[in-house]
Design a protein around this motif. Structure first.
Motif, PDB file in Angstrom:
ATOM      1  N   HIS A  70       0.743  -1.233   0.095  1.00  0.00           N
ATOM      2  CA  HIS A  70      -0.223  -0.191   0.048  1.00  0.00           C
ATOM      3  C   HIS A  70       0.979   1.313  -0.044  1.00  0.00           C
ATOM      4  O   HIS A  70       1.977   1.176   0.310  1.00  0.00           O
ATOM      5  N   CYS A  71       0.230   2.156  -0.432  1.00  0.00           N
ATOM      6  CA  CYS A  71       0.899   3.747  -0.271  1.00  0.00           C
ATOM      7  C   CYS A  71       1.314   3.956   0.963  1.00  0.00           C
ATOM      8  O   CYS A  71       0.478   4.076   1.691  1.00  0.00           O
ATOM      9  N   PRO A  72       2.517   4.427   1.379  1.00  0.00           N
ATOM     10  CA  PRO A  72       2.625   4.743   2.673  1.00  0.00           C
ATOM     11  C   PRO A  72       1.956   6.005   3.210  1.00  0.00           C
ATOM     12  O   PRO A  72       1.765   6.306   4.225  1.00  0.00           O
ATOM     13  N   SER A  73       1.562   6.905   2.282  1.00  0.00           N
ATOM     14  CA  SER A  73       0.927   8.377   2.449  1.00  0.00           C
ATOM     15  C   SER A  73      -0.509   7.956   2.672  1.00  0.00           C
ATOM     16  O   SER A  73      -1.229   8.131   3.455  1.00  0.00           O
ATOM     17  N   CYS A  74      -1.369   7.505   1.560  1.00  0.00           N
ATOM     18  CA  CYS A  74      -2.846   7.641   1.446  1.00  0.00           C
ATOM     19  C   CYS A  74      -3.164   6.064   1.840  1.00  0.00           C
ATOM     20  O   CYS A  74      -4.389   5.996   1.910  1.00  0.00           O
ATOM     21  N   LYS A  75      -2.363   5.193   2.084  1.00  0.00           N
ATOM     22  CA  LYS A  75      -2.596   3.879   2.503  1.00  0.00           C
ATOM     23  C   LYS A  75      -3.667   3.009   1.076  1.00  0.00           C
ATOM     24  O   LYS A  75      -4.258   1.853   1.385  1.00  0.00           O
TER      25      LYS A  75
ATOM     26  N   ARG B 112       5.324   8.977  -8.146  1.00  0.00           N
ATOM     27  CA  ARG B 112       4.390   9.157  -7.437  1.00  0.00           C
ATOM     28  C   ARG B 112       3.470   8.343  -7.297  1.00  0.00           C
ATOM     29  O   ARG B 112       3.106   7.454  -8.199  1.00  0.00           O
ATOM     30  N   CYS B 113       2.351   8.436  -6.156  1.00  0.00           N
ATOM     31  CA  CYS B 113       1.427   7.576  -5.847  1.00  0.00           C
ATOM     32  C   CYS B 113       0.305   7.979  -7.000  1.00  0.00           C
ATOM     33  O   CYS B 113      -0.007   9.162  -7.200  1.00  0.00           O
ATOM     34  N   ARG B 114      -0.272   6.685  -7.602  1.00  0.00           N
ATOM     35  CA  ARG B 114      -1.318   6.790  -8.611  1.00  0.00           C
ATOM     36  C   ARG B 114      -2.511   7.757  -8.023  1.00  0.00           C
ATOM     37  O   ARG B 114      -3.396   8.306  -8.510  1.00  0.00           O
ATOM     38  N   PHE B 115      -2.645   7.458  -6.671  1.00  0.00           N
ATOM     39  CA  PHE B 115      -3.937   7.676  -5.944  1.00  0.00           C
ATOM     40  C   PHE B 115      -3.855   9.056  -5.480  1.00  0.00           C
ATOM     41  O   PHE B 115      -4.882   9.908  -5.513  1.00  0.00           O
ATOM     42  N   CYS B 116      -2.906   9.528  -4.591  1.00  0.00           N
ATOM     43  CA  CYS B 116      -3.041  10.675  -3.967  1.00  0.00           C
ATOM     44  C   CYS B 116      -1.596  11.548  -4.401  1.00  0.00           C
ATOM     45  O   CYS B 116      -1.564  12.869  -4.016  1.00  0.00           O
ATOM     46  N   ALA B 117      -0.950  11.204  -5.459  1.00  0.00           N
ATOM     47  CA  ALA B 117       0.397  11.840  -6.165  1.00  0.00           C
ATOM     48  C   ALA B 117       1.226  12.317  -5.337  1.00  0.00           C
ATOM     49  O   ALA B 117       2.289  13.123  -5.526  1.00  0.00           O
TER      50      ALA B 117
HETATM   51 ZN   LIG Z   1      -0.994   7.403  -1.970  1.00  0.00          ZN
END
Ligand SMILES: [Zn+2]
Length: 269
Positions: A44-49, A69-74
């Motif tokens: 999972h993304c460490p930022s937005c999970k 960059r994360c695809r979901f929260c950038a």
């Molecule tokens: Zn994210």
């Protein structure tokens, strides 16, 4: 390189395999210090999970494709993810050239993976996790027993069981002694117990001749980088730099070049 050099295809497979292993090591680097499960939770993304589906979790390619960059929260993803995957890919190919497709290749891939995880956790949180170093000591010794008999000389990797055992004693004992002496004269703890167990693990996998050279290379590279950092930061007084990554660097140096260096000094060996 002689005719027994690995083929291009085999090297490519080793690189992909190594970078996939690196992808798993990235998970270990983040989760082991937090005592999180390394298998139960999906990536999972460490930022937005947000969960990362497996088809978007391709080593190296995904990072480049998403431009870090994360695809979901950038949110920016640490370049460490990319670096560890690339590093493990390169190390796997280097081990293939060093050992061929043999038991020693797989044993040392596990060893190198442990060094990489320890280095990045130590850089992050200044801890050498026991959960890596203690089983590593046992595993290194078992590997030396399992691969016995080996072409008999003290510089070979894997080492003989005796060389591995002495490596554990000297590796653990030497740094332990240095730490006690330092404590005696300064009244403060200079070197962590984690480094002691780490050098014991290195001795277990590489045999006792690896200890002096690993220490030497770790001290030289540690001093050079330490002075560089102190000058850059303009720091006065104490400046704590973890020693673990330099021990790991020294062990890698020995693994790939130690035999050449030692034979230069011990031509009869
Ligand atoms: Zn994210």
């Amino acid at each position: 390189m002689d005719s027994s050099a690995p083929t291009l295809l085999l090297s490519l497979i080793a690189f992909v395999f190594g970078s996939m292993l690196g992808s798993f090591l990235n998970v270990c680097i983040v989760r082991l210090p937090k005592n999180e499960s390394i298998v139960r939770l999906p990536s999972h993304c460490p930022s937005c999970k947000a969960q990362i589906p497996f088809y978007q979790n391709i080593p190296l390619v995904s990072y480049l494709f998403l431009r870090g960059r994360c695809r979901f929260c950038a949110e920016r993803i640490s370049p460490r993810y990319f670096f560890v995957e690339l590093l493990m890919g390169i190390l796997a190919v280097a081990l293939l050239f060093r050992f061929g497709l043999s038991a020693a290749f797989f044993v040392n891939l596990v060893f190198v993976a442990a060094l990489v995880v320890v280095s990045f956790i130590d850089l992050d949180v200044q801890i050498v996790p026991n959960v890596i170093s203690l089983p590593g000591i046992g595993l290194g010794f078992l590997a030396s027993v399992a691969q016995y008999p080996w072409p008999a000389d003290s510089l070979s990797i894997p080492p003989s069981p005796l060389s591995s055992f002495i490596g554990i004693l000297i590796g653990g004992g030497f740094l332990w002694l240095v730490a006690r002496i330092y404590e005696f004269f300064t009244g403060t703890e200079g070197m962590g117990g984690g480094d002691v167990k780490l050098l014991a693990m290195i001795g277990a996998f590489l045999g006792w001749p690896s200890i002096p050279l690993t220490l030497f290379f770790a001290s030289v590279s540690g001093s050079v980088i330490g002075v560089f950092l102190m000058v850059r930061a303009g720091a006065c007084g104490k400046y704590a730099i973890p020693f673990g990554p330099f021990l790991c660097l020294g062990a890698l140096f020995y693994l790939f070049l130690g035999r050449i260096v030692l034979q230069f000094y011990l031509p009869a060996g």
